[in-house]
Design a protein around this motif. Sequence first.
Motif, short mmCIF file in Angstrom:
data_model
loop_
_atom_site.label_atom_id
_atom_site.label_comp_id
_atom_site.label_asym_id
_atom_site.label_seq_id
_atom_site.Cartn_x
_atom_site.Cartn_y
_atom_site.Cartn_z
N VAL A 193 0.86 -1.18 0.00
CA VAL A 193 0.00 0.00 0.00
C VAL A 193 0.90 1.22 0.00
CG1 VAL A 193 -1.75 1.28 1.30
CG2 VAL A 193 -1.79 -1.23 1.25
N GLN A 194 0.67 2.09 -0.97
CA GLN A 194 1.52 3.27 -1.15
C GLN A 194 1.34 4.22 0.04
OE1 GLN A 194 1.06 4.49 -5.19
NE2 GLN A 194 2.37 6.26 -4.91
N GLY A 195 2.42 4.59 0.68
CA GLY A 195 2.36 5.53 1.79
C GLY A 195 2.99 6.85 1.40
N HIS A 196 3.52 7.56 2.40
CA HIS A 196 4.08 8.89 2.18
C HIS A 196 5.28 8.83 1.22
CE1 HIS A 196 6.55 12.43 3.40
NE2 HIS A 196 5.36 13.00 3.31
N SER A 197 5.36 9.86 0.40
CA SER A 197 6.49 9.93 -0.53
C SER A 197 7.10 11.32 -0.43
CB SER A 197 5.97 9.65 -1.94
OG SER A 197 6.83 10.21 -2.88
N SER A 198 8.41 11.41 -0.42
CA SER A 198 9.04 12.73 -0.38
C SER A 198 10.22 12.76 -1.35
CB SER A 198 9.51 13.06 1.04
OG SER A 198 10.37 12.05 1.50
N SER A 199 10.53 13.97 -1.79
CA SER A 199 11.66 14.14 -2.70
C SER A 199 12.72 14.97 -2.01
CB SER A 199 11.23 14.87 -3.96
OG SER A 199 10.62 13.97 -4.83
N LEU A 200 13.94 14.66 -2.29
CA LEU A 200 15.05 15.42 -1.74
C LEU A 200 15.93 15.86 -2.91
CD1 LEU A 200 16.90 16.22 0.70
CD2 LEU A 200 17.95 13.96 0.45
N GLN A 201 16.12 17.16 -3.03
CA GLN A 201 16.97 17.68 -4.13
C GLN A 201 17.96 18.66 -3.54
OE1 GLN A 201 15.70 19.44 -7.70
NE2 GLN A 201 14.29 17.81 -8.29
N TYR A 202 19.20 18.53 -3.89
CA TYR A 202 20.21 19.51 -3.50
C TYR A 202 21.39 19.42 -4.45
CZ TYR A 202 22.53 15.50 -1.26
OH TYR A 202 23.14 14.28 -1.02
N THR A 203 22.25 20.43 -4.36
CA THR A 203 23.46 20.42 -5.18
C THR A 203 24.63 20.12 -4.27
OG1 THR A 203 22.44 22.11 -6.54
CG2 THR A 203 24.80 21.79 -6.84
N THR A 204 25.49 19.23 -4.69
CA THR A 204 26.64 18.88 -3.86
C THR A 204 27.68 20.01 -3.91
OG1 THR A 204 27.87 17.89 -5.69
CG2 THR A 204 26.41 16.42 -4.45
N ALA A 205 28.62 19.94 -3.02
CA ALA A 205 29.82 20.78 -3.14
C ALA A 205 30.54 20.34 -4.42
CB ALA A 205 30.72 20.55 -1.92
N PRO A 206 31.41 21.20 -4.98
CA PRO A 206 32.12 20.81 -6.20
C PRO A 206 32.87 19.48 -5.99
CG PRO A 206 32.49 23.12 -5.71
CD PRO A 206 31.76 22.56 -4.53
N LEU A 207 32.65 18.55 -6.93
CA LEU A 207 33.32 17.25 -6.82
C LEU A 207 34.70 17.32 -7.46
CD1 LEU A 207 30.50 14.70 -7.83
CD2 LEU A 207 30.96 15.72 -5.60
N GLN A 253 37.68 14.54 -17.62
CA GLN A 253 38.30 15.88 -17.65
C GLN A 253 37.71 16.81 -16.58
OE1 GLN A 253 40.71 16.31 -19.98
NE2 GLN A 253 40.21 14.22 -20.61
N LEU A 254 36.60 16.41 -15.98
CA LEU A 254 35.88 17.34 -15.09
C LEU A 254 36.64 17.56 -13.79
CD1 LEU A 254 32.30 15.85 -15.53
CD2 LEU A 254 33.21 17.93 -16.60
N GLN A 255 36.57 18.77 -13.32
CA GLN A 255 37.20 19.17 -12.05
C GLN A 255 36.24 20.10 -11.33
OE1 GLN A 255 39.55 18.76 -10.08
NE2 GLN A 255 41.50 18.37 -11.06
N ASN A 256 36.19 20.07 -10.04
CA ASN A 256 35.35 21.00 -9.27
C ASN A 256 33.97 21.13 -9.89
OD1 ASN A 256 37.45 21.48 -7.51
ND2 ASN A 256 38.35 22.98 -8.91
N PHE A 257 33.27 20.03 -9.90
CA PHE A 257 32.04 19.91 -10.67
C PHE A 257 30.89 19.55 -9.73
CE2 PHE A 257 29.36 17.41 -13.68
CZ PHE A 257 29.20 18.37 -14.65
N PRO A 258 30.04 20.52 -9.37
CA PRO A 258 28.90 20.17 -8.49
C PRO A 258 27.84 19.40 -9.27
CG PRO A 258 29.14 22.58 -8.76
CD PRO A 258 30.05 21.94 -9.74
N VAL A 259 27.15 18.51 -8.62
CA VAL A 259 26.07 17.77 -9.28
C VAL A 259 24.79 17.84 -8.45
CG1 VAL A 259 27.50 16.12 -10.56
CG2 VAL A 259 26.81 15.58 -8.22
N THR A 260 23.67 17.67 -9.14
CA THR A 260 22.38 17.63 -8.46
C THR A 260 22.14 16.22 -7.93
OG1 THR A 260 21.48 19.28 -9.97
CG2 THR A 260 19.88 17.89 -8.83
N VAL A 261 21.73 16.16 -6.67
CA VAL A 261 21.24 14.89 -6.11
C VAL A 261 19.72 15.02 -6.05
CG1 VAL A 261 21.20 13.42 -4.06
CG2 VAL A 261 23.34 14.48 -4.79
N ASP A 262 19.03 14.07 -6.63
CA ASP A 262 17.56 14.10 -6.68
C ASP A 262 17.07 12.69 -6.35
OD1 ASP A 262 14.88 14.41 -7.24
OD2 ASP A 262 15.15 14.47 -9.42
N VAL A 263 16.58 12.52 -5.14
CA VAL A 263 16.12 11.18 -4.76
C VAL A 263 14.70 11.23 -4.22
CG1 VAL A 263 18.43 10.24 -4.26
CG2 VAL A 263 17.10 11.29 -2.42
#
Length: 284
Positions: free
Chosen positions: A221-235, A263-273
Amino acid sequence: MMKFRYSELLRCPLEQSAMQVKDGQLRCEKGHCFDIARQGYVNLLGPGDKRSRDPGDSRDMVAARREFLQSGHYEPVAEALAVSVSRLIGRDAVIADAGCGEGYYLEKLQQHLDLDAGAATLIGFDISKWAVQAATRRIQATWLVASNRRIPLAPGSVDCLLCLFGFPVFDAFMTALQPGGTLLLVTAGPRHLIELREILYPTIKHSESAVVQQAVDAGFVQGHSSSLQYTTAPLRQREISDLLTMTPHLFRASHEGKLRAAQLQNFPVTVDVRVQLLHKNPPG
Ligand SMILES: C[S@@+](CC[C@H](N)C(=O)[O-])C[C@H]1O[C@@H](n2cnc3c(N)ncnc32)[C@H](O)[C@@H]1O
């Protein structure tokens, strides 16, 4: 070296009978024996549970995940999980992490909830022996090499089952949970790591996940659902490489895409779960 933490909820993967520790082995009532590894876990994969010689995440993937998670970039995910779990359980709850990886979330959960070691039962299992070996170095818990397809725990014994970024098998999850128990499913949302995916792939697919419907079809039975979105520090470069190694992008992305990512340096990414609660209703 961690000592194996026995739980009376363990069941033989061959006979589903109860298990006891004797002479450094876990033995079932029907005489099947499973060695307790010196690292403090037991391999309870039964015949047919393995689809390859070394199933699940490889040693390299596990090492990359451990490195990346240690950097703290997913700490808000662990916090969101802990908040959700703390609303659900009592102090003597049985919590099992299905596809626990190298144990990061179970350790964080124990810290956040300040679980009294004697009260709650923490069980982590994964089909990858490398993952479980790494997990034993984190905390004292009942660590098992086992498959989501055949969970070696007494039916109806788990209060709270976790499945983070994993491979859910809803029928088996339903059997393991007790009536009134809850499955916490953590999945990637549409914008998860979008910046990295845009570098890796020529086009981005926006497919709606059908996983919640599969759970409902299995009787949840489907219960509560929540989303979490943020940007990380530069990776840093190394963190991007670890992130790639621990995800399916390692296999899916083209050689060119992976070269661009390297090649990427200091690259922030979105976390969306998405954290989705799914309940097993009591009968009646
Ligand atoms: C993406 S990782 C997630 C690990 C952990 N939950 C985390 O978020 O850090 C998926 C995990 O599922 C495990 N796995 C794959 N198939 C499995 C199965 N049938 N049963 C149990 N674990 C499985 C892999 O070995 C891997 O550790």
